[in-house]
Enzyme design. Structure first.
Site, PDB file in Angstrom:
ATOM      1  N   GLU A 254      33.301  43.929  42.611  1.00 24.96           N
ATOM      2  CA  GLU A 254      32.994  42.303  42.971  1.00 24.96           C
ATOM      3  C   GLU A 254      31.829  41.882  42.458  1.00 24.96           C
ATOM      4  O   GLU A 254      31.590  41.190  41.535  1.00 24.96           O
ATOM      5  CB  GLU A 254      32.520  42.831  43.970  1.00 24.96           C
ATOM      6  CG  GLU A 254      33.701  42.438  45.540  1.00 24.96           C
ATOM      7  CD  GLU A 254      35.347  42.157  45.285  1.00 24.96           C
ATOM      8  OE1 GLU A 254      34.806  41.537  43.976  1.00 24.96           O
ATOM      9  OE2 GLU A 254      36.130  43.163  45.136  1.00 24.96           O
TER      10      GLU A 254
ATOM     11  N   GLU B  52      40.127  41.676  36.285  1.00 31.36           N
ATOM     12  CA  GLU B  52      39.824  43.287  36.641  1.00 31.36           C
ATOM     13  C   GLU B  52      39.516  44.277  35.939  1.00 31.36           C
ATOM     14  O   GLU B  52      39.426  45.032  36.415  1.00 31.36           O
ATOM     15  CB  GLU B  52      42.123  43.349  37.536  1.00 31.36           C
ATOM     16  CG  GLU B  52      41.648  44.172  38.299  1.00 31.36           C
ATOM     17  CD  GLU B  52      41.494  44.407  39.766  1.00 31.36           C
ATOM     18  OE1 GLU B  52      40.241  43.079  40.580  1.00 31.36           O
ATOM     19  OE2 GLU B  52      40.913  44.542  40.731  1.00 31.36           O
TER      20      GLU B  52
HETATM   21 ZN    ZN Z   1      38.968  42.739  41.565  1.00 27.86          ZN
END
Ligand code: ZN
Length: 497
Positions: free
Chosen positions: A262, A291
């Site tokens: 995160e 991502e």
């Molecule tokens: Zn993620």
């Protein structure tokens, strides 16, 4: 700056301000909202969604965009106009009645999934899945697509991606991962997990995790780290980025890797150029690029020998009882252990992408009508056995495990693998550009890496699409090669294979 563009900016900043408000509400819903607040919150969010839709359909926005386009613009201004037009087109192409039906159906379907999953009640879940797929297909027809209707879904998460090229990429990846998995497992043997069953006091975990986040360069004056059942990042504004992690007394690495993950998302959200706040230039390219930023910190950095060579003594000092007698080498083997499992979110770096390939193959077949929901379970189990060598004993550990399909998130799964592949590709480019990177990471200095990512990824906002950004940074479109080379090198070093 021309007058028409000034109007565009004003309208854009209003839209992004509304989106920020939605972000704070949804972050709060997952963290601090009392259980009885759900109904009122759903109303607030739906009301804001309607206001945003009205703003997108407002003729003033279309006029301002058209007028701005007709005048000379800087390159960044052109990006703002192009991307707002893209968002506007998508918003107005979807009839309001269909949008409302989708919103209502997925909310009911998600509830049905949550009830059916623990009971393995496939008969209750499958009709909802069929409904969701049918609605998404209608949506694809409204939005239009390049080659196949599934491309319209991909466009929501990964603009510019096509099912056809994804299939080539994922087939290539799978054909190389399956034999690699076999070799690693043979070399690993059946060693027990030295971290299993140990206790790691949560207060000490909190301190260590906050320390890592600060070392990464995440600005805690412009963001927070809280706790939630499922860790996530909500970028409500680049100066207000909310991250969560989760702590388990018996699982040290779960929180650490969540925080690194995160934190990577969070640095991206904080890294946009202030002059473009409130426009598509202060927004991520796509989920697959977002991502890549989380996986870069979680895996390329956080599972590396360099990272732990510097930080492991501190971890041992924080948790002396479980770790004092465990050498760095054994710790590295433990956090990189490869173990085929039923559950995607618990998967290691090698098997994770095989879970995604399986979902991509099945959801495209489902979407094209080649597979019925009732046939999903045997298809899923057969594919798990062929690629991972395990067969889920029940649907809740098989095709019913993820919330995504019931939420209507078809076309979403591939972005996880795009993130893994791009993380390796981007990190390889960073290593070439920063000869001192390995030494920096050993010393716990991340400033140069963060600055390089800012220069090469963050500041571009939505200037390029996913593959365009990869070409710009690495000279190549998204590819499996660097990721496979990274795994080969890591496991060669760990096990001498
Ligand atoms: Zn993620």
């Amino acid at each position: 700056m021309n007058r028409a563009f000034e109007t565009v900016l004003e309208l854009s900043r209003d839209l992004y301000a509304l989106r920020s408000a939605v972000g704070v509400l949804s972050w709060d819903q997952e963290t601090y909202m009392p259980p009885k607040g759900g109904e009122g919150r759903a109303r607030s969010m739906a009301a804001l969604a309607r206001v945003m839709h009205q703003r997108f359909s407002d003729p003033r926005l279309a006029e301002a965009l058209g007028a701005a386009e007709a005048q000379p613009l800087s390159e960044a201004e052109r990006v703002v106009v192009r991307e707002l037009k893209r968002d506007r087109d998508k918003a107005v192409k979807l009839p309001e009645a269909l949008a409302a039906e989708i919103a209502e159906t997925v909310s009911l379907a998600q509830r049905a999934w949550a009830e059916a999953r623990p009971k393995n009640d496939t008969a209750a879940f499958n009709p909802w899945l069929a409904k969701v797929v049918a609605l998404r297909r209608q949506e694809a027809e409204c939005l239009g697509y390049a080659e196949t209707p599934y491309d319209a879904l991909l466009e929501n998460y990964e603009p510019g991606a096509r099912a056809s090229s994804l299939r080539v990429l994922l087939d290539d990846l799978k054909s190389k991962l399956v034999p690699l998995l076999g070799r690693i497992r043979a070399a690993q043997g059946a060693a027990p997990d030295p971290l299993a069953g140990k206790s790691f006091p949560i207060e000490a975990q909190r301190g260590f995790n906050h320390g890592i986040l600060a070392a990464m360069g995440f600005d805690l004056e412009a963001g927070r780290l809280d706790e939630s059942a499922h860790p996530f990042t909500e970028g409500t504004h680049p100066r207000d980025v909310r991250l969560t992690t989760r702590y388990h007394e018996n699982d040290l690495m779960s929180a650490l890797f969540s925080t690194l993950h995160e934190g990577g998302h969070g640095l991206y959200e904080q890294g946009f150029l202030p002059e473009w706040y409130g426009t598509p230039m202060s927004e991520a390219v796509s989920l697959g690029v977002h991502e890549s930023q989380s996986r870069l910190w979680e895996n390329q950095v956080g599972r590396s020998r360099d990272f732990w060579a510097g930080r492991y003594p501190g971890l041992q000092a924080t948790f002396p009882a479980p770790l004092a007698g465990l050498p760095l080498d054994a710790f590295l083997k433990a956090i990189n252990r490869v173990q085929p499992s039923f559950i995607r979110v618990e998967a290691d770096e090698v098997t994770y992408n095989l879970h995604i390939v399986l979902r991509f193959e099945l959801e495209t077949a489902l979407f094209n009508g080649d597979l019925k929901p009732a046939d999903l379970e045997p298809a899923w189990n057969e594919s798990m056995q062929r690629n991972l060598g395990v067969t889920p004993p029940e649907p809740r550990l098989g095709y019913m495990q993820d919330v995504h399909w019931s939420c209507g998130l078809l076309g979403y799964f591939p972005t996880y693998t795009l993130g893994n592949l791009r993380a390796a590709q981007i990190f390889e480019a960073a290593r070439r550009a920063l000869p001192g990177l390995a030494g920096d990471i050993r010393a716990g200095r991340f400033g140069a890496l963060k600055a390089w990512l800012g220069e090469n990824v963050y500041r571009h906002g939505r200037r390029y699409d996913g593959d365009g950004l990869m070409e710009k940074i690495t000279g190549h479109r998204t590819a499996a090669g660097p990721f496979l080379a990274y795994l080969e090198t890591k496991y060669a070093e760990l096990y001498g294979i």
